[in-house]
Design an enzyme around this catalytic site. Sequence first.
Site, PDB file in Angstrom:
ATOM      1  N   ASP A  89       0.843  -1.195   0.000  1.00  0.00           N
ATOM      2  CA  ASP A  89       0.000   0.000   0.000  1.00  0.00           C
ATOM      3  C   ASP A  89       0.873   1.238   0.000  1.00  0.00           C
ATOM      4  O   ASP A  89       1.977   1.235   0.571  1.00  0.00           O
ATOM      5  CB  ASP A  89      -0.918   0.024   1.222  1.00  0.00           C
ATOM      6  CG  ASP A  89      -1.835  -1.187   1.274  1.00  0.00           C
ATOM      7  OD1 ASP A  89      -2.569  -1.409   0.299  1.00  0.00           O
ATOM      8  OD2 ASP A  89      -1.804  -1.902   2.289  1.00  0.00           O
ATOM      9  N   ASP A  91       0.725   5.341   0.989  1.00  0.00           N
ATOM     10  CA  ASP A  91       0.038   6.459   1.626  1.00  0.00           C
ATOM     11  C   ASP A  91       0.744   7.754   1.254  1.00  0.00           C
ATOM     12  O   ASP A  91       1.963   7.775   1.032  1.00  0.00           O
ATOM     13  CB  ASP A  91       0.019   6.300   3.145  1.00  0.00           C
ATOM     14  CG  ASP A  91      -0.742   5.056   3.586  1.00  0.00           C
ATOM     15  OD1 ASP A  91      -1.602   4.597   2.814  1.00  0.00           O
ATOM     16  OD2 ASP A  91      -0.463   4.551   4.682  1.00  0.00           O
ATOM     17  N   ASP A 189       4.562   6.895  14.981  1.00  0.00           N
ATOM     18  CA  ASP A 189       4.973   5.981  16.045  1.00  0.00           C
ATOM     19  C   ASP A 189       6.467   5.662  16.024  1.00  0.00           C
ATOM     20  O   ASP A 189       7.200   6.068  16.936  1.00  0.00           O
ATOM     21  CB  ASP A 189       4.135   4.694  15.997  1.00  0.00           C
ATOM     22  CG  ASP A 189       4.002   4.120  14.602  1.00  0.00           C
ATOM     23  OD1 ASP A 189       4.781   4.508  13.703  1.00  0.00           O
ATOM     24  OD2 ASP A 189       3.121   3.264  14.393  1.00  0.00           O
TER      25      ASP A 189
END
Length: 566
Positions: A89, A91, A189
Amino acid sequence: MIKKFISRLLGKGAGEGTPLPGAAPAAPVPPRIPTGKRVEVPVSEHGIDPSLVDEIAVKVVRTLQQAGHQAYIVGGAVRDLLVGRRPKDFDVATDATPEQVKALFRRAFIIGRRFRIVHVIHGRGRDHEVIEVSTFRAYMDSSEATQVEGNEKTSRAALAGSAHAVDSSGRVLRDNVWGPQIEDAARRDFTVNAMYYDPSTQIVVDYHGGLADVKAKLLRLIGDPATRYREDPVRIVRAVRFAAKLGFGFEKKTGAPIKELAPLLANVPISRLFDEMIKLLQTGHALASIEALKAHDLHRGIFPVLDAVYDETRSTPQQQEFIRMALADTDRRVAEGKPVAPSFLLACLLWHDVLAGWRRNQEAGEHLVPALQQAVDAVFDARIGDISGRGKLGADMREVWMMQPRFERRQANTAFAMIEGVRFRAGFDFLRLRADVGEAPVELAEWWEDFSLGTDEEREALLAAVRESHRHAPRKAGPARGPKPAARKGEGGHAAGPDGGSDAPPASAGDVSHAAADEAAEAVSDEGAELAGAQPARKRRRRRRKPSGGGGTDTGQSGEAAPAAD
């Protein structure tokens, strides 16, 4: 102080533009969360191969840049590119607001409450692609957020209109305050997930030494680990998944609080945990991920589906081997770039849980079909819960399970109808796994493989061999029988289990089709001929078309029909 205030407000020293409307109040970022320093890494140092970058993601970035916005490929995609992997994926992060992003694309949708993002969709049907576009967010301390007593569901009124809110444990319930890129990096994170890649200039922007940690194969949380885990306990699961997927180790402070803070996962919505579990099991490293969960004592009490699998009080070596083979098969398919279906893997994980409930319901006096349906519903409520897509998952899983007893009835109408079914490949793979661990006859799986790949003549020969074997099968002595009575429990072609009962569920009421009716008529006709001592008359049937697809014997987690012979 004034100089620091102005620098943060304008994003000076970080290459940022004017703050967006709705940006965070101009208060200093809490000192315990480092904002880092912008470092631009050239391609000669990071070595990302542009051919691994998705063309649609590049188009999205360029469209935003041409409209005057900053835009980068971000997060896990950059991390994977740095280790030479093609990301699954892509982003994109930008300084454009969700409304501004939506206005630039014909098919774009703003989604989410906790994090408002935009899904930009390219293509249609099964081949469509979704690029997730998020706006740079400000990093805000929990003391600056709206405090609510409950969670997403119980505190909806308190959360209405709030851009930043946390619960009593510090878990972030809303995070929609826009800010400069330097703070967007700080609120991410792990350092390896906090890098930005500009495909136009091939520059990687790194604020927290993420590139060095990638080279050292190290997972390090940005800021105080305990605080970051409390903000979003799902980071505990993500840490384990990344470690298993990438072969990385934990930086000491990052790994230390995991066991202590794991109970915070009980406050996370079940839908988020379910999504994380699917990612953990379907990213090509399922076996390694399970071992990593066991190493941190997270394989029980976190994911209800895994609780069904790793219950030592009911687990058997045969069941564990069945699960291991299903996970290994999933890993192999991902490594080969083939699709995997969550419904197939979940059907494998919950099969023995359903089977146990089905048997209990029969012992309590329920009929076969209602007993199985009740067992399936109970397992779904206990192990999966109310999640988006549950109906589709349940339908696919039921179909795989209900096909198992039908495989036992190798009669013409049933056989041709089954190989033309959309879910035949998934059902056959399930049968083959059962055969590999001794739950079903190996000969049965081989027969269906030969039948699905055979020519018309070969299929007729296979069916004739089955009829011949039934004709010469020894019969038990008994009184003369009248018309064939309704099948009792354990009859009807079901594989016998260790306790003498059926080891596979029967077809549901919804499976009583024309093919099933023809099959029943053929069975009664053949039996009548056998009792009379005569050879049953050859039934006429319509010529059925061959199932579509290419040759091969590949597994069918994608749920596609079996390939036909050339």
